[in-house]
Design an enzyme around this catalytic site. Structure first.
Site, PDB file in Angstrom:
ATOM      1  CG  ASP A 176      -2.021  -0.960   1.212  1.00 55.72           C
ATOM      2  OD1 ASP A 176      -1.973  -1.889   0.382  1.00 55.72           O
ATOM      3  OD2 ASP A 176      -2.948  -0.822   2.022  1.00 55.72           O
ATOM      4  CG  HIS A 199       1.808  -0.135   4.466  1.00 48.82           C
ATOM      5  ND1 HIS A 199       1.444  -1.093   5.398  1.00 48.82           N
ATOM      6  CD2 HIS A 199       0.713   0.636   4.276  1.00 48.82           C
ATOM      7  CE1 HIS A 199       0.180  -0.904   5.730  1.00 48.82           C
ATOM      8  NE2 HIS A 199      -0.285   0.135   5.067  1.00 48.82           N
TER       9      HIS A 199
END
Length: 441
Positions: A156, A316
């Protein structure tokens, strides 16, 4: 991840003034024009130095986008967006936004949850991690991948300006992933976004401003999707493709948000496990905690937890720590799982974009060694050079508003989210000064 972690921390006056001086003295020299050249930069400071990228700068100057890093609304006089929004009205359920802005934008639902029915009528993930919609006609969220002993691999909050070392690592291992890009980040770092596709990764949407989606109005939810993906908007403008998948920031989604996403052709992807890499150094979460979360997933895989169906863990591209953790544990994950693949590959979504000139391999193709299928997308340029992203079985190497891109975060976090209009370097410098003043407020 916490919204505040997307921004650099508050600085002193002297630091801000130094940054302003550096920007005004060097930005004119940062005319980085193509994805291949950008991918060769390995110095994080240089990677995260502001640059001018004309295709984005022109669009921003023309008022094509909402303000970056602010909840999106339909831009005035954008008749295409207005028409599209009106066309999906009948598909939006009568579910009210949750909480009260501005607190709810950052996840404070304390004035709402006490009155929310315990039966969770809206299938609100934040409330009880519901992933099977209660509104008829909506498909379930993808929270785990169907293939046994398989990890659905994704990251992400990209594109991060300092991601070249990480992307090089993935390329060296012929490893593809699903990259959930934030629209505002794509505007800030367009050449970095292009590398995702050029390297054969699957590109999905992570909204425009990374807010809690259930807190937004219907129009804001629509705009968060629309200006990240479609028509000439961020990902389409910069990368050349229109994604068909998205992940809600913080997992915050309910049937109203799902319905708007579904109406725009976006499938919802969640996760089963959270590495908590995004929380390291905040609250009581330490790097050792993140290490343990990775190790726990490895242990589960080794113990046969995923023998009948795979899983997804939230990780992430947010900063150099989160990317370093991914590299640190890659070999262990590779040994524990039979297969590590992008979400679209794990679900055999061979047509990942609206456009038909780019395909993903099927699961069987991927695990047999064909990690990308032939596809080519011509990236827009500033007119001084050309750049084309194309897939191959081994991958390939691999803006920002007019007048300058953004500040940098380098190893300290994701890119600083300031962007400038198309009035030239003087206006860009003034905008940068204004942003610095806001940081100091």
């Amino acid at each position: 991840m916490r919204f505040s972690s997307l921004f650099t921390s508050q600085t002193t006056v002297s630091t801000a003034l130094i940054a302003i001086a550096l920007f005004t003295s060097s930005a004119s020299g940062q005319d980085r024009t193509d994805e291949q050249g950008e991918a060769q930069i390995t110095d994080a400071t240089q990677e995260c130095t502001a640059y001018y990228y004309a295709p984005v700068g022109t669009a921003v100057a023309a008022g094509k986008f909402p303000t970056i890093w602010q909840p999106a609304t339909i831009v005035g006089n954008d008749t295409n967006a207005q028409a599209k929004y009106q066309s999906i009205q009948s598909q939006i359920p009568n579910i009210q936004p949750k909480g009260t802005q501005p607190a709810s934008l950052e996840g404070d639902f304390s004035n709402f949850t006490p009155t929310y029915p315990s039966s969770d009528p809206d299938c609100w993930w934040t409330y009880d991690q519901c992933t099977t919609p209660k509104l008829a006609g909506l498909p379930p969220d993808l929270a785990a991948v169907p293939e046994p002993d398989t990890l659905g691999y994704g990251f992400d909050d990209g594109p991060n300006c300092s991601h070249n070392v990480f992307y090089d690592f993935l390329q060296q291992n012929n490893q593809k992933a699903t990259m959930f890009y934030i629209g505002s980040n794509v505007i800030d770092w367009p050449l970095e976004a292009q590398r995702g596709l050029a390297d054969g990764h699957e590109i999905c949407v992570h909204t425009w401003s990374h807010r809690y989606m259930t807190s937004l109005t219907n129009e804001e939810v629509f705009a968060e999707f629309y200006y990240s993906t479609s028509s000439i908007e961020a990902i389409k403008l910069v990368v050349g493709v229109t994604p068909t998948c998205w992940r809600p920031p913080f997992g915050d989604v309910d049937d109203r948000v799902r319905a708007i996403a579904h109406a725009l052709g976006l499938s919802t992807i969640i996760w089963k496990y959270d590495s908590n890499d995004w929380r390291a150094g905040t609250g009581n979460i330490t790097t050792a905690d993140v290490d343990q979360n990775y190790q726990d997933l490895v242990t589960r895989a080794q113990n046969g937890t995923f023998a009948s169906g795979g899983t997804i863990m939230l990780t992430h591209e947010l900063n150099n720590f989160t990317m370093a953790e991914a590299m640190k544990f890659y070999d262990q994950l590779k040994s524990a799982f039979k297969y590590i693949v992008p979400m679209g590959v794990a679900t055999n979504q061979t047509q990942p974009y609206v456009e038909t000139n780019y395909s993903l391999p099927s699961f069987e193709q991927y695990i047999s060694g064909t990690t990308t299928i032939s596809g080519s997308v011509a990236f827009p340029t500033d007119g001084s050079s050309s750049s084309t992203g194309s897939g191959s079985s081994s991958g390939s190497p691999s803006g920002s508003s007019s007048g300058g891109a953004t500040g940098s975060s380098g190893s300290n976090g994701a890119a600083n989210r300031a962007s400038f209009d198309g009035l030239g370097m003087l206006a860009a410098g003034a905008a940068f000064v204004g942003f610095a003043v806001k940081l100091l407020a």
